[in-house]
Structures are given as structure tokens and as C-alpha cells.
Scaffold this active site. Structure first.
Site, mmCIF file in Angstrom:
data_model
loop_
_atom_site.group_PDB
_atom_site.id
_atom_site.type_symbol
_atom_site.label_atom_id
_atom_site.label_comp_id
_atom_site.label_asym_id
_atom_site.label_seq_id
_atom_site.Cartn_x
_atom_site.Cartn_y
_atom_site.Cartn_z
ATOM 1 N N LYS A 12 -12.358 -0.621 -0.464
ATOM 2 C CA LYS A 12 -11.465 0.145 -1.346
ATOM 3 C C LYS A 12 -12.039 0.115 -2.768
ATOM 4 O O LYS A 12 -13.046 0.754 -3.041
ATOM 5 C CB LYS A 12 -10.041 -0.413 -1.242
ATOM 6 C CG LYS A 12 -9.429 -0.219 0.144
ATOM 7 C CD LYS A 12 -7.985 -0.638 0.209
ATOM 8 C CE LYS A 12 -7.315 -0.140 1.483
ATOM 9 N NZ LYS A 12 -7.799 -0.746 2.720
ATOM 10 N N HIS A 18 -5.488 -3.957 -1.932
ATOM 11 C CA HIS A 18 -5.169 -2.903 -2.903
ATOM 12 C C HIS A 18 -5.037 -3.473 -4.312
ATOM 13 O O HIS A 18 -4.308 -2.921 -5.138
ATOM 14 C CB HIS A 18 -3.885 -2.175 -2.496
ATOM 15 C CG HIS A 18 -4.053 -1.287 -1.304
ATOM 16 N ND1 HIS A 18 -4.508 0.008 -1.386
ATOM 17 C CD2 HIS A 18 -3.859 -1.529 0.012
ATOM 18 C CE1 HIS A 18 -4.561 0.548 -0.176
ATOM 19 N NE2 HIS A 18 -4.169 -0.368 0.693
ATOM 20 N N SER A 33 0.798 -1.227 0.000
ATOM 21 C CA SER A 33 0.000 0.000 0.000
ATOM 22 C C SER A 33 0.831 1.278 0.000
ATOM 23 O O SER A 33 0.375 2.312 -0.477
ATOM 24 C CB SER A 33 -0.946 0.007 1.193
ATOM 25 O OG SER A 33 -0.209 -0.064 2.393
#
Lengths: 80, 415
Positions: free
Chosen positions: B249, B218, B190
Site C-alpha cells: 500500500k 493502512h 480500511s
């Protein structure tokens, strides 16, 4: 003892140091943030394999592993 | 009253210490839905400012997508607001199981279990599947939630240098005598935006009979040719034993997470993982929203393709402007400034120019590696990125960092 100090110091540099920081025999390893407590297991297993010893978990404390000098004192206790 | 003046003073001193050290975190209040254009109140009490957001994990621009919002509304109407129960008592609806099946299909796994968050998935998974006879070998840069999960597990723990396959192999050899070995990594890291070498890791895991665990928070939805994740990018869809990921996310950005992988391991989580057993699962409207997200992403690759193009445009623009970037090809594009104060000054300068991006510095990233972490979205249009590039150029000029090398920036500002 001198040889063991060098062996342990070299292992620590190879295993944990990722920049050009200097490690002396008295550099604080755990409290100085060079070796994190998560990665101590490698060091313990390296010492056990290298010197054919078994270090009890309750002796392998962050305090006992906090410098090359301290580590070598601990190892010598278990070498027959 | 137990909360004495002495106790209050103790905490006040700690908080003052954080402020003095520059480590005090301040929230910025956003008055609009999450998107490329947002309205921000910062500092608290000030008038609203319209800015371009380049620091959200809203990789696919789905956080406020009209179809997702509509699906969440419909889920609220059809399945209610909350469950008032954990899953195994009376907190499981048909749509929870439907979502689990859809995630398995999307990721190419055998089974999936939902968690209230990926933080909870990572907190619960290791203790559910490993014992003191096993070893966990993790990359040294894994996410904090994995570190917390590892701490909660009785298995032995060791680490390998970031993305160093020779070092990983030496650790697999060192721990050959453990009952189970689990190699643990993030798919996309990240802070740096680089990807784990999953093809090499999968090969090592096969060679040394180890399980492979990947956190895809991610990555899910946009990494790989059809957005399945890092395991798709490296051609090892069937070689990863456990995937954890988040719906907070790229996959809609609301909340929730999951463990997905070998069915026995997922079942172990259903029987033993404490955040699953002792906490409500994802609320019905959010479940309905994530189902819609997966429908959108399964229909075509339009959004991840747009994100890829936007990322290329952004990286090229920043490079041509003369800024120092971390190498990579993911939508996480760190602009390296090295000095902590400089990262804060540049962040403030960008905000004044109408661009919202945050500076990160030690201890969030290693000492001397302060940066602005930019995150690109399919919700960005080229005009957003052009405006943000203009802002970076203007602020970069002000601080004389354009066209300068890492060493030149360090010489000017220090580490």
C-alpha cells in the site's frame, strides 16, 4: 424459565445488537446473522458464570445457540 | 474427464447467481503505471480512457516513484529475479535481513520477519504465538485477513464492539483466567478510515496484562507525525507488542508484508509460522524497492505532510460540496450514499467524468451503509483534487444528494 428467557434475551441485545432490531425468544440468532460464530464464546461464558454451570464445547453448537428458547433449553439441562 | 457438464453447470449457476445479486466483481485493466493519472480499459475491449485515480492504496505516491523504480532495477541486476527457495533452506539474501532491520528501526520495534504478503503475516502469526489456553479479543471490524488468521489458530476467540473501550474492558475481565490474552485491532480501519484508540487500548492491556496486536497496513508510512503509524499518533510506540503491515500500500505498493514486534514473538514466527515456512519470501527487486522507500521516508516527512494537506483539502471540498462523509482525519474518506444501487450509479457517473472511484456495498460494508470510498495520495496535485471535486459536484447534482442529510438520501433512495 420465563425469567431466564428475559435474562438471556437482554444479554443478547446488549452484547450483539447494534441497531434497533427486535429479538424475540424465537429469532434466529446465528443463522439470522445477529450473533456471529466468532462471538459465541462470550454468550457461553456468560451463561456459565450466570448459572454456575459448565457447558461442554461439543454441546455449545451454533444450532443449540440459535434462539433464546434453544439456549434456555440447553442451559436447563446443566442446572443441577 | 472428471470435470463433467454437471460440474460445469453447477459452477455456472453459482457465478450467474453472483451476477444476478450484483456481487460479481469485474476487473478494470490499467495500461499505465499506478499513479494519480491512469489509462483504463473498461469494459474489456473498449478504448483507453484517461482518468484520475482516487481509489488506490498508493497513499504516498511511491508506487511508480522514479527512485523506487531505479532501486528495483538495481536490485534485479545485483540480486536476481527470484530465490527458488523458502527462507530457511536457501531463500534468504543479505537484503532480506537488511530490510527486516530497517523495518524494525522505522516502526520502533525489536525485530521483524518478512512475509510474502500481510495477508500471509496475519494468516501465520496467531497460530505461531498462541495456543488453546489463550484468548484473542478482536475489534468487530478487523480486516478479513485477521479473521482468517484467527480461524487458523486454536486459541479461544471473542470480539468487542468497534472501538468500544468499555466493551473491550468487560471482555478482558471475562477472560481473566486465560494463560495469555491478546487484543487485536486494525490501526486504521480500511472501510471507515477511523483510527483505533491505541492509547486507551494500550492502557487496558497494561491493566489486564494482555498483549496488543495492531495491523498497520493502512497506516505505515503516513499516520503519526513522522509516518511511523497509529502507534506514533497515539504516543504508544513502545506499548504495541505485535505490528503487522504491508509493503503493498503506502510503502511502495508492490507486495510483501511483515510481522514486527517483541523479538521472542518474531522468533516464534520464524520457527512456526506456516506461510513463512512454506512459501518463498519477497522477490529481490521488490525488497530493493522497499529499502529505497524506507530510505525516502526516513530522510524527511515531505510526502506524508503533503498527503495530510491533500486530505484536508479533499475533506473540506467534499464537505463544502454538501456530501455526507464519515468523520476522520486519515486519507481514507468515505462518501456515504447508503443505497447500494446509488453507490454504483455515482461510481459510474464519476467514471464518465474522468474520475475512478469504486462504490462499496453489503456485504463489504454493513447493510444500508453503501458508499464511495475515496483514497487520497501524496501523488495527487491540487488540480487532480479540484477536477475530482467538480466531478463529485456534477454527479451529486444529477442525483440530488448535495446538501442532503443521511435521512433525506435514505428517504429518496432507500437503504
Amino acid at each position: 424459565m420465563e425469567e431466564m428467557l428475559e435474562v438471556v434475551r437482554e444479554y443478547i441485545i446488549e452484547e450483539y445488537v447494534e441497531d434497533d432490531s427486535e429479538v424475540t425468544f424465537d429469532t434466529p440468532l446465528i443463522s439470522g446473522g445477529i450473533v456471529d460464530s466468532f462471538s459465541m464464546v462470550s454468550l457461553k461464558r456468560f451463561l456459565e458464570n450466570k448459572y454456575n454451570i459448565s457447558i461442554p464445547d461439543d454441546k455449545a453448537t451454533p444450532e443449540a445457540f440459535d434462539s433464546v428458547n434453544k439456549i434456555c433449553v440447553l442451559v436447563k439441562e446443566y442446572i443441577a | 474427464m472428471a470435470y463433467s457438464d454437471k460440474t460445469r453447470g453447477m459452477y455456472s449457476d453459482i457465478l450467474t447467481g453472483l451476477q444476478d445479486a450484483g456481487l460479481f466483481k469485474m476487473e478494470r485493466y490499467i495500461h499505465s503505471p499506478q499513479a494519480a493519472d491512469i489509462e483504463v480499459e473498461f469494459p474489456s475491449g473498449s478504448s483507453l480512457k484517461k482518468v484520475i485515480n482516487i481509489c488506490a492504496n498508493n497513499y504516498l505516491g511511491l508506487s511508480s516513484h522514479p527512485d523506487v523504480v531505479k532501486a528495483a532495477h538495481e536490485g534485479l541486476d545485483s540480486h536476481g529475479y527470484g530465490m527458488s527457495s523458502v527462507r530457511f533452506i536457501c531463500g534468504t539474501q543479505d537484503i532480506h535481513r537488511q530490510l527486516e532491520n530497517m523495518v524494525s528501526e522505522f516502526l520502533g520495534t525489536e525485530d521483524t520477519i518478512l512475509f510474502p504478503s500481510c495477508m500471509d503475516a496475519n494468516a501465520g502469526v496467531f497460530e505461531a504465538v498462541l495456543t488453546k489456553d489463550d484468548v484473542m479479543i478482536s475489534d468487530r471490524l478487523v480486516h478479513a485477513s485477521i479473521i482468517d488468521g484467527i480461524r487458523l489458530c486454536s486459541a479461544m476467540h471473542d470480539t468487542f464492539k468497534h472501538s468500544d473501550m468499555a466493551h473491550l474492558e468487560s471482555k478482558l475481565q471475562l477472560h481473566h483466567d486465560r494463560r495469555l490474552k491478546m487484543v487485536i485491532t486494525d490501526g486504521v480501519f480500511s472501510m471507515d478510515g477511523d483510527t483505533a484508540k491505541l492509547d486507551e487500548m494500550a492502557a487496558l492491556c497494561e491493566k489486564y496484562d494482555a498483549l496488543l496486536f495492531v495491523d498497520e497496513s493502512h497506516a505505515s508510512g503516513f499516520i503519526g507525525k513522522t509516518g511511523r503509524g497509529t502507534h506514533e499518533k497515539y504516543g504508544v510506540m513502545d506499548k504495541v507488542d505485535i505490528i503487522t503491515t504491508t509493503f503493498g500500500k503506502g510503502l511502495g505498493g508492490a507486495s510483501g508484508g511483515c510481522v514486527s514486534g517483541r523479538k521472542e514473538l518474531v522468533e516464534m514466527c520464524r520457527q512456526k509460522a506456516r506461510p513463512y515456512l512454506f512459501s518463498n519470501t519477497i522477490a529481490p527487486p521488490v525488497v530493493a524497492g522497499v529499502i529505497k522507500v524506507l530510505e525516502i521516508l526516513s530522510a524527511n516527512t515531505e510526502l506524508r505532510d503533503k498527503l495530510e494537506k491533500n486530505t484536508e483539502f479533499w475533506r473540506k471540498g467534499l464537505t463544502e460540496a454538501g456530501l455526507v462523509l464519515k468523520d476522520g482525519d486519515t486519507p481514507i474518506v468515505p462518501v456515504m450514499l447508503f443505497n447500494a444501487k446509488l453507490s454504483q450509479d455515482v461510481s459510474r457517473g464519476l467514471y464518465e467524468e474522468g474520475v475512478y472511484a469504486i462504490g462499496f456495498f453489503f456485504p463489504v460494508v454493513p447493510q444500508g451503509q453503501a458508499r464511495i470510498r475515496t483514497q487520497i495520495s501524496a501523488g495527487h496535485e491540487i488540480h487532480h483534487l479540484e477536477k475530482a471535486l467538480d466531478a463529485f459536484t456534477k454527479v451529486g447534482k444529477k442525483y440530488n444528494i448535495l446538501g442532503k442529510s443521511k435521512q433525506e438520501i435514505i428517504d429518496m433512495y432507500g437503504m
